[in-house]
Write an enzyme that holds these catalytic residues in place. Structure first.
Site, PDB file in Angstrom:
ATOM      1  CG  ASP A  34     -25.188  -8.921  71.793  1.00 50.30           C
ATOM      2  OD1 ASP A  34     -26.283  -8.541  71.350  1.00 50.30           O
ATOM      3  OD2 ASP A  34     -24.679 -10.033  71.538  1.00 50.30           O
TER       4      ASP A  34
HETATM    5  N1  URA Z   1     -23.266 -10.985  66.994  1.00 51.37           N
HETATM    6  C1  URA Z   1     -23.445 -11.122  68.336  1.00 51.37           C
HETATM    7  O1  URA Z   1     -23.584 -12.234  68.843  1.00 51.37           O
HETATM    8  N2  URA Z   1     -23.451  -9.995  69.086  1.00 51.37           N
HETATM    9  C2  URA Z   1     -23.283  -8.755  68.580  1.00 51.37           C
HETATM   10  O2  URA Z   1     -23.291  -7.762  69.323  1.00 51.37           O
HETATM   11  C3  URA Z   1     -23.104  -8.637  67.186  1.00 51.37           C
HETATM   12  C4  URA Z   1     -23.092  -9.771  66.411  1.00 51.37           C
END
Ligand code: URA
Length: 229
Positions: free
Chosen positions: A102
């Site tokens: 993310d």
């Molecule tokens: N889980 C999440 O919520 N975000 C990420 O970027 C990776 C794993």
């Protein structure tokens, strides 16, 4: 390797277009015109020409990037302030990220031009372990940790069993073998916690180590060979 695959891996064109290029009679293998996209070539030994240009096998490149916050995991996004590709020299612009983090997640992101490896590493069947360091808004109790480790219902599908190691204060480490969208944030949100900080520290046998945020490094030959295996 099929001639069509060899041409697309060498950067001549997409795989589908490579078949048209071959059928148009522009490709020769060891000085003989070849019209069959499925013709088998040895990339190390055979001499493949597109019209008068020798096509050389492109070597596979494997990089590890320490993704900072605020950077989007995508190859191209006109709306993103900054993408992971902006952190790499221009010569690596043809690489693809392996999976995604993310925008506000930091940590280990692999990038490569090895399409087969991307499929293997992101396919759930291969179950690669990924370790994340998580900072929460409050410290979870043992009952919640147990529930998360066993698996919880996210949109009608249970998460696979995982491991959680509590750290100091509100910090913990979670080891997952799957990678659903925003999985960690949604797992904790389901039990009333907010993820304030999320960092991937390892993927399979690869550790982020001392790599600084925003920096990248090539995998060593040994690491690349182990990944391919
Ligand atoms: N889980 C999440 O919520 N975000 C990420 O970027 C990776 C794993």
């Amino acid at each position: 390797m099929r001639l069509q695959v060899f041409l697309s891996r060498s950067g001549v064109s997409s795989r589908r277009h490579a078949a048209d290029v071959i059928r148009s009679g522009k490709v020769s293998v060891n000085s003989k015109k070849c019209l069959a996209p499925s013709f088998k070539v040895d990339p190390e030994k055979d001499k493949v020409f597109l019209e008068n240009e020798r096509i050389l096998p492109r070597e596979n490149i494997y990089l590890m990037l320490h993704k900072p916050r605020g950077v989007t995991t995508t190859k191209r996004d006109p709306h993103a302030a900054m993408t992971v590709m902006d952190l790499l020299p221009r010569r690596f612009r043809h690489l693809n990220p392996v999976g995604r983090l993310d925008k506000d997640t930091t940590g280990l992101l692999l990038l490569t031009n090895d399409g087969g490896l991307i499929n293997r590493l992101t396919h759930p069947r291969f179950n690669i372990e990924k370790v994340y360091r998580v900072g929460l808004d409050k410290r979870p109790g043992p009952a919640d940790i147990k529930r998360l480790e066993k698996g919880i219902d996210l949109d009608g599908k249970y998460t696979a069993p995982c491991r959680i190691k509590m750290g100091p204060k509100n910090d913990l480490e979670i080891t997952l073998r799957e990678g659903r969208k925003r999985q960690i944030k949604r797992m904790f949100a389901a039990l009333g916690y907010r993820v304030l900080d999320l960092k991937r520290i390892s993927e399979g046998f690869l550790d982020l180590g001392r790599l600084q945020q925003g920096k990248w490094r090539s995998l060593t030959r040994e690491e690349a060979l182990m990944l391919q295996r």
